[in-house]
Every structure is written in C-alpha cells, then in structure tokens.
Design a protein around this motif. Structure first.
Motif, mmCIF file in Angstrom:
data_model
loop_
_atom_site.group_PDB
_atom_site.id
_atom_site.type_symbol
_atom_site.label_atom_id
_atom_site.label_comp_id
_atom_site.label_asym_id
_atom_site.label_seq_id
_atom_site.Cartn_x
_atom_site.Cartn_y
_atom_site.Cartn_z
ATOM 1 N N THR A 127 34.109 57.366 4.776
ATOM 2 C CA THR A 127 33.962 56.810 3.433
ATOM 3 C C THR A 127 32.595 56.175 3.233
ATOM 4 O OG1 THR A 127 36.347 56.397 3.406
ATOM 5 C CG2 THR A 127 35.040 55.328 1.694
ATOM 6 N N THR A 128 32.028 55.608 4.288
ATOM 7 C CA THR A 128 30.714 54.988 4.168
ATOM 8 C C THR A 128 29.716 55.622 5.139
ATOM 9 O OG1 THR A 128 31.393 53.216 5.691
ATOM 10 C CG2 THR A 128 31.602 52.788 3.323
ATOM 11 N N ASP A 129 29.859 56.921 5.388
ATOM 12 C CA ASP A 129 28.882 57.609 6.223
ATOM 13 C C ASP A 129 27.556 57.695 5.465
ATOM 14 O OD1 ASP A 129 28.631 58.797 8.845
ATOM 15 O OD2 ASP A 129 28.251 60.691 7.835
ATOM 16 N N GLN A 130 26.485 58.067 6.154
ATOM 17 C CA GLN A 130 25.150 57.982 5.577
ATOM 18 C C GLN A 130 24.982 58.752 4.260
ATOM 19 O OE1 GLN A 130 22.007 56.516 5.797
ATOM 20 N NE2 GLN A 130 23.269 55.005 6.845
ATOM 21 N N ALA A 131 25.502 59.960 4.179
ATOM 22 C CA ALA A 131 25.353 60.741 2.944
ATOM 23 C C ALA A 131 25.994 60.022 1.758
ATOM 24 C CB ALA A 131 25.967 62.124 3.117
ATOM 25 N N ILE A 132 27.107 59.356 2.020
ATOM 26 C CA ILE A 132 27.821 58.644 0.962
ATOM 27 C C ILE A 132 27.035 57.393 0.554
ATOM 28 C CG2 ILE A 132 30.012 57.652 0.249
ATOM 29 C CD1 ILE A 132 30.037 60.666 1.059
ATOM 30 N N LEU A 133 26.521 56.663 1.535
ATOM 31 C CA LEU A 133 25.750 55.457 1.230
ATOM 32 C C LEU A 133 24.517 55.803 0.414
ATOM 33 C CD1 LEU A 133 25.902 53.440 4.586
ATOM 34 C CD2 LEU A 133 27.325 53.191 2.537
ATOM 35 N N VAL A 138 36.045 51.632 9.939
ATOM 36 C CA VAL A 138 36.280 51.710 11.380
ATOM 37 C C VAL A 138 35.826 53.086 11.849
ATOM 38 C CG1 VAL A 138 38.677 52.489 11.088
ATOM 39 C CG2 VAL A 138 37.993 51.345 13.202
ATOM 40 N N HIS A 139 35.066 53.112 12.956
ATOM 41 C CA HIS A 139 34.463 54.374 13.383
ATOM 42 C C HIS A 139 34.005 54.253 14.839
ATOM 43 C CE1 HIS A 139 32.889 58.274 12.915
ATOM 44 N NE2 HIS A 139 31.809 58.059 12.197
ATOM 45 N N TYR A 140 33.767 55.413 15.463
ATOM 46 C CA TYR A 140 33.218 55.416 16.818
ATOM 47 C C TYR A 140 31.690 55.369 16.804
ATOM 48 C CZ TYR A 140 32.905 60.379 15.552
ATOM 49 O OH TYR A 140 32.656 61.552 14.893
ATOM 50 N N TYR A 141 31.095 55.245 15.623
ATOM 51 C CA TYR A 141 29.642 55.234 15.491
ATOM 52 C C TYR A 141 29.249 54.180 14.459
ATOM 53 C CZ TYR A 141 25.064 56.936 13.781
ATOM 54 O OH TYR A 141 23.756 57.048 13.371
ATOM 55 N N ALA A 142 28.164 53.482 14.759
ATOM 56 C CA ALA A 142 27.595 52.543 13.795
ATOM 57 C C ALA A 142 26.081 52.654 13.889
ATOM 58 C CB ALA A 142 28.045 51.111 14.086
ATOM 59 N N GLU A 143 25.441 52.978 12.776
ATOM 60 C CA GLU A 143 23.991 53.166 12.773
ATOM 61 C C GLU A 143 23.263 51.881 13.175
ATOM 62 O OE1 GLU A 143 25.265 54.581 8.626
ATOM 63 O OE2 GLU A 143 26.266 53.591 10.324
ATOM 64 N N GLY A 144 23.813 50.741 12.739
ATOM 65 C CA GLY A 144 23.209 49.452 13.055
ATOM 66 C C GLY A 144 23.753 48.867 14.338
ATOM 67 N N THR A 145 23.946 49.687 15.328
ATOM 68 C CA THR A 145 24.585 49.283 16.573
ATOM 69 C C THR A 145 23.622 48.526 17.489
ATOM 70 O OG1 THR A 145 25.808 50.122 18.498
ATOM 71 C CG2 THR A 145 23.929 51.417 17.743
ATOM 72 N N THR A 146 24.195 47.844 18.472
ATOM 73 C CA THR A 146 23.390 47.248 19.530
ATOM 74 C C THR A 146 23.610 47.983 20.851
ATOM 75 O OG1 THR A 146 25.158 45.646 19.985
ATOM 76 C CG2 THR A 146 23.401 44.952 18.470
ATOM 77 N N VAL A 147 24.460 49.034 20.842
ATOM 78 C CA VAL A 147 24.658 49.858 22.039
ATOM 79 C C VAL A 147 23.325 50.538 22.363
ATOM 80 C CG1 VAL A 147 25.874 51.828 23.039
ATOM 81 C CG2 VAL A 147 27.093 50.240 21.522
ATOM 82 N N PRO A 148 22.736 50.270 23.515
ATOM 83 C CA PRO A 148 21.370 50.731 23.797
ATOM 84 C C PRO A 148 21.162 52.235 23.613
ATOM 85 C CG PRO A 148 22.091 49.180 25.475
ATOM 86 C CD PRO A 148 23.282 49.473 24.636
ATOM 87 N N GLN A 149 22.104 53.053 24.120
ATOM 88 C CA GLN A 149 21.943 54.503 24.033
ATOM 89 C C GLN A 149 21.955 54.978 22.583
ATOM 90 O OE1 GLN A 149 24.188 52.724 25.851
ATOM 91 N NE2 GLN A 149 24.969 53.938 27.569
ATOM 92 N N THR A 150 22.887 54.429 21.797
ATOM 93 C CA THR A 150 22.990 54.826 20.399
ATOM 94 C C THR A 150 21.803 54.312 19.604
ATOM 95 O OG1 THR A 150 25.390 54.529 20.668
ATOM 96 C CG2 THR A 150 24.581 54.969 18.457
ATOM 97 N N SER A 208 25.650 50.779 8.462
ATOM 98 C CA SER A 208 26.813 50.001 8.893
ATOM 99 C C SER A 208 26.499 49.275 10.186
ATOM 100 C CB SER A 208 28.026 50.911 9.094
ATOM 101 O OG SER A 208 28.511 51.381 7.854
ATOM 102 N N VAL A 209 26.834 47.988 10.221
ATOM 103 C CA VAL A 209 26.627 47.166 11.416
ATOM 104 C C VAL A 209 27.983 46.732 11.967
ATOM 105 C CG1 VAL A 209 24.365 46.358 10.650
ATOM 106 C CG2 VAL A 209 26.406 45.049 10.058
ATOM 107 N N VAL A 210 28.000 46.382 13.242
ATOM 108 C CA VAL A 210 29.258 46.127 13.954
ATOM 109 C C VAL A 210 29.731 44.687 13.781
ATOM 110 C CG1 VAL A 210 30.356 46.083 16.234
ATOM 111 C CG2 VAL A 210 28.736 47.908 15.647
#
Length: 295
Positions: free
Chosen positions: A158-164, A177-189, A278-280
């Motif tokens: 619903t709030t994926d990048q194309a939609i935003l 809720v998602h397994y991915y967040a563009e504004g993540t702090t997970v180093p690899q992502t 999206s941030v976590v």
C-alpha cells in the motif's frame, strides 16, 4: 525467476515443476512453500503473504486495540495477508468484527472506505495489491477522512515506492508492515538502498530489493560451484550458501524452502530532500511463515 502476482505464480510453479526447472520465486503466494511445496521452488525474493501480516496482528493487540475490521483484495494474496493478520490478532485476544473484500480490478474504493468508517472497529487492517488500487485507497481514505478518524495498518504494497511517488504527502504517517523498509538501519539493506539510489536516482521499491536479493543469492552460489548446477541441485546449493550478508539482513531458509527473517512495522516519513520513504518503528526478528504455529 518470477512472477510476482500470487495467482499467476501458483499456476507457473506447477508448470515449472513438471518441466524440472528451478523456480526462484518472487511471489508471496503462501501455498508455494506450504500446501503445494515442491523441491524445485525456493522463495528468494519475498516473504509469504501471511508471514508479513502475522506481526501486524500481534502489533495491533499489543497497541491496545480490541476490535479490528479488515479490507483486502479478493484473490490469493489478499486472503493470505488478511488471514495472517486475523489469525495473530484473534489468537492474541482481539476480535475481527467486519471483513470486506474488493475485486482486484476495482477502480473506485470509496464504497469500501465508507464501510470501514461505519464499521465501529478500533482499527483497520488494509491489504491492497500494490497497483492503482493502493493509490485509490489512500486517496479515498483521505477524501472521506478515514486516515484521521480510524487507525490503519496496511500491508507491504500500500505504501511501496511507486505508490508514495503517486500519492505524495497524503501518505505521510501511514503505518504498514513489511519485510523491507527503505529507511532501514539494517546495514546490508541500507547499503543496497544507498547504492541503488546513487546509480538510478530513485529509492528502490521492495520489488527491486527482492530481485536484487535473488540475483545476489544466485551469483554467490554459482561462484562457489565447480560445475553447472540445475534443478533441485541448484535449489539445494542456494540453501547451503552463507546468507549473512544478504540484502534482506539476517535470514535463513526453513525446511519448506521459505525465507525466515525480520519483519518491520513502518511509517511513511519525508526525508530532508523531500522524498518519501518508510522508516522502522518496530522489528520482529526471525519471523517464520508459520508464525508461532507448527507447520
């Protein structure tokens, strides 16, 4: 590799299995790694449909919501997303009072938004398909005042990048809720997002991340092999590869060829450069497609 849509993927997987071709799945169709599991399917580019929404149900209960209404797209993916939320929410002690379904080709969601407004529930879980329906839901929810009157948790798409990029500031603050967040702090992502944006001047969507993750797994696996591997040998080789540096973060595969890893509760925020992402807010680690149930 592919496709993405759950209903299409279920049909394609059956064909590929008969042909003996390894299927590196990009879809969230639950059955591919559950009821219809076969050794030629490995879900490398996504999590299961209910897998990402189980945490949403737990989160809603932990936030103090007692009742919930759901609005989900009426095909496999929507049912699985909705099922994950409803299962976890009710198991935790909540009650799902209303459930609404809209056809995948719906262009006007105002009727469904009105039903959510009059549902009397404490909150709503909304699972869209990630296309025009997602944008149309957000616009209708804003027009009817739903975004301000009822707490809403949405799914991955619903709030994926194309939609935003389509709806803009209307989506600010929306939770998902998602397994991915563009504004993540997970180093690899985080490294992937920064590299992608530097090269393409665009924030990567979850689909871009899923495809990259698949290519990353495949390349890493093939580099470690002394000969060509195909079919189940390729699947087994990927499963035996060290995934600690995966763009997903800390992931592994279960016995049913599905990924196990973190799921995030997120909200939409505006960066200093004006772009939305999206941030976590909360991380659920090592989420299984079976949640806390047995297979």
């Amino acid at each position: 590799v592919g496709p993405v849509l759950a209903n299409v993927s279920l049909a394609v997987a059956s064909y590929l299995a008969k042909a003996g071709v390894a299927n590196l799945a990009q879809t969230s169709a639950d059955d591919l790694t559950e009821r219809s599991k076969n050794p030629l399917v490995l879900r490398t580019g996504a999590f299961g449909g209910s897998q990402t929404s189980f945490p949403a149900g737990q989160w809603a209960h932990d936030e103090g919501y007692k009742t919930a209404a759901t609005l989900c797209v009426d095909y496999a993916f929507g049912w699985e997303n909705c099922g994950g939320f409803a299962s976890a929410f009710t198991e935790a002690g909540g009650t799902v009072t209303k459930q609404y379904w809209y056809p995948a080709d719906a262009t006007d969601l105002s009727t469904y938004v009105s039903q959510l407004l009059s549902s009397g529930a404490d909150m709503a879980f909304v699972a869209t398909a990630g296309g025009p329906d997602s944008s149309n839901f957000i616009r209708s929810a804003a027009d009817f005042g739903l975004l301000k009157k009822l707490p809403i948790m949405t799914n991955c798409c619903t709030t994926d990048q194309a939609i935003l990029q389509d709806v803009g500031d209307t989506a600010l603050g929306m939770k998902s809720v998602h397994y991915y967040a563009e504004g993540t702090t997970v180093p690899q992502t985080k490294k992937f997002v920064e590299s992608f944006e530097a090269k393409y001047n665009a924030i990567p969507s979850s689909y871009a991340m899923g495809m990259y993750a698949t290519a990353e797994m495949l390349a890493t696996t093939l580099a470690s092999q002394s000969k060509k591997v195909t079919g189940t040998a390729l699947i087994d080789a990927i499963k035996g590869t060290n995934l600690s540096d995966s763009v997903f973060g800390d992931i592994s595969f279960d016995d049913y060829n599905n990924l196990v890893g973190p799921v995030f509760v997120r909200h939409v925020e505006k960066r200093a450069d004006g772009k939305l992402w999206s941030v976590v807010d909360k991380t659920y680690d090592k989420v299984s497609q079976f949640w806390n149930y047995g297979p």
